[in-house]
Write an enzyme that holds these catalytic residues in place. Structure first.
Site, mmCIF file in Angstrom:
data_model
loop_
_atom_site.group_PDB
_atom_site.id
_atom_site.type_symbol
_atom_site.label_atom_id
_atom_site.label_comp_id
_atom_site.label_asym_id
_atom_site.label_seq_id
_atom_site.Cartn_x
_atom_site.Cartn_y
_atom_site.Cartn_z
ATOM 1 N N SER A 84 43.326 98.469 77.033
ATOM 2 C CA SER A 84 42.300 97.962 77.875
ATOM 3 C C SER A 84 40.706 98.798 77.363
ATOM 4 C CB SER A 84 42.559 98.524 79.114
ATOM 5 O OG SER A 84 41.747 98.196 80.249
ATOM 6 N N ASP A 106 48.156 89.656 83.780
ATOM 7 C CA ASP A 106 47.188 91.025 84.111
ATOM 8 C C ASP A 106 46.067 90.711 84.847
ATOM 9 O OD1 ASP A 106 45.113 92.637 83.604
ATOM 10 O OD2 ASP A 106 45.757 92.912 81.242
ATOM 11 N N HIS A 154 48.985 94.374 83.401
ATOM 12 C CA HIS A 154 48.213 95.248 82.615
ATOM 13 C C HIS A 154 48.659 96.608 82.480
ATOM 14 C CE1 HIS A 154 44.161 96.020 81.221
ATOM 15 N NE2 HIS A 154 43.935 97.299 81.683
#
Lengths: 276, 276
Positions: free
Chosen positions: A148, A224, A255
């Site tokens: 991320s 996600d 995620h």
């Protein structure tokens, strides 16, 4: 440079450690985690940098990443820095996507951030010297990866240092922060409103300018919740045309660290190929 | 029985889920986690109960146990209950080794605990019926395992139900709670001061009385800070003579989940042998 071991746990024949030190660059005390694989026959150990995402510390990957088995098998040390400068004397924000836990791996130029928020310098100058000294039989070979915001960090730092990092990988990276809400909020605060100052911290701009980039492997879960708004890959893949980028969609994965744990073996295998 | 899925994450081809329900037995709302392996060719799925240690919730093993890969490979569902009744209406204690997070997997008889602290009944009567209904193609075969206080729980519940659990395993279990500080504090509070009421909740007393016990596998780290005072194995192994107990010392490993992650593959392989 003084560094204190504050935790050590045997894991998969190696050692999962946590250290504290004072960072001159960030002007605060910092912790980081380091996995050292089992030393086998004096084999050289290569180093992987793991950069975590928003709200994380050095603990998330060490505790939830399930990587130690493969790092031990492949004779890889893995260093896990924190995600921002820390402490009561360090500027912060009420939001979880700005300030402490959200350093974005750049050097801030704007107040009140410029004094401490220099994660890029910390990760490219100060911390490496410290970490190298902690690895027995260091091969001097390195790769970088992250998740991320940390996937953004791994791509930016990796692409800026092709001589240092042999390969780059990322889970659900923020590929084009200048164009998405997380990146726009952080870049405006840390770098100011002029978008031309953002380009050097945006993987999509960087890869477009590279003559050649290292091999890059990216995994993105299709379930996600941040995928469409924050993590879209179209601009990056277009900018990366002709470069060695493999972009993999993971059907039904989200995620979370459960996705990372599920595919970390594959990512470390990817890096091992280039670390020898 | 109503149960709500409150989280679900794909992991290693299966699903790591978290549920909430109201427990009649414990007279409070409870959460639990459940891993469901990938459904392959309608193969039957067996069930492993994981019981966690002091201060833990259902999250510790799901996030740090690194078991999902092997559970998926072996077609095993794994259920992770919480470690005590929970909530502001439930009795608690200021210490981390009594009250919420420290239910010791027994039925309390003393006030203020008797109303809610009935983890034994919850795990042997109410929760199984709920969990069985959530497993596609359930084989009706079960094993049980746990860590520290949860190792004590796995041994006590397993030994009391040889018809139900085919194998038992534990990391760093409290093998003889009647004789160590953690157990004496909890048993005095939950069961009262009369030590003869403690024996049915002590694995060492239980295994001494068994005609035959299931196969039992125990792993104990030699660098575990709780080993000497809380987890000593001498009395248990003496009481277990002639039973199928393998007791393994792990050189240099401590009480943390890093030890569990390092040897969970071996423990699930052990159970798989008896679950078929």
């Amino acid at each position: 440079m003084t560094v204190h071991v504050i935790e050590t746990h045997k894991a998969f024949g190696g050692e999962q450690r946590k250290y504290r030190h004072h960072s001159e660059t960030l002007d605060c005390d910092m912790v980081f985690s380091l996995f050292l694989p089992k030393q086998t026959d004096n084999k050289p150990t290569s180093l992987i940098w793991w950069l975590s995402g928003l709200t994380c510390t050095d603990d998330n990957f060490s505790q939830k990443g399930a990587f130690q088995k493969y790092a031990s098998q492949h004779q890889l040390a893995v260093v896990m820095p924190d995600t921002s400068p820390r402490g009561t004397a360090v500027a912060d924000d009420a939001g979880w996507d700005l300030g402490q836990g959200a350093g974005f791996y750049l050097n801030a130029t704007q107040e009140p951030w410029a004094k401490n928020y220099r994660m890029y310098d910390y990760l490219t100058q100060e911390l490496p010297q410290l970490v190298y000294s902690l690895i027995p039989n260091f091969s001097e070979k390195e790769s970088i990866m992250g998740h991320s915001m940390g996937g953004h960090g791994a791509l930016v730092i990796g692409l800026k240092h092709p001589e240092r990092f042999r390969s780059i990988s990322a889970f659900a990276p923020i590929l084009n922060p200048s164009q998405v809400p997380w990146g726009q909020k952080a870049f405006t605060a840390y770098l100011g409103p002029d978008e031309k100052d953002w380009a050097e911290w945006d993987a999509t701009s960087l890869i477009a300018k590279c003559d050649s980039a290292q091999p890059i492997h990216i995994s993105q879960g299709t379930a996600d919740a941040f995928y469409e708004v924050q993590l879209n890959e179209d601009a990056f893949l277009q900018a990366a045309e002709g470069k060695k980028v493999s972009y993999e969609k993971l059907e039904g994965y989200d995620h979370s660290y459960f996705t990372i744990a599920s595919f970390i073996e594959e990512h470390l295998q990817f890096h091992k190929e280039f670390l020898g």
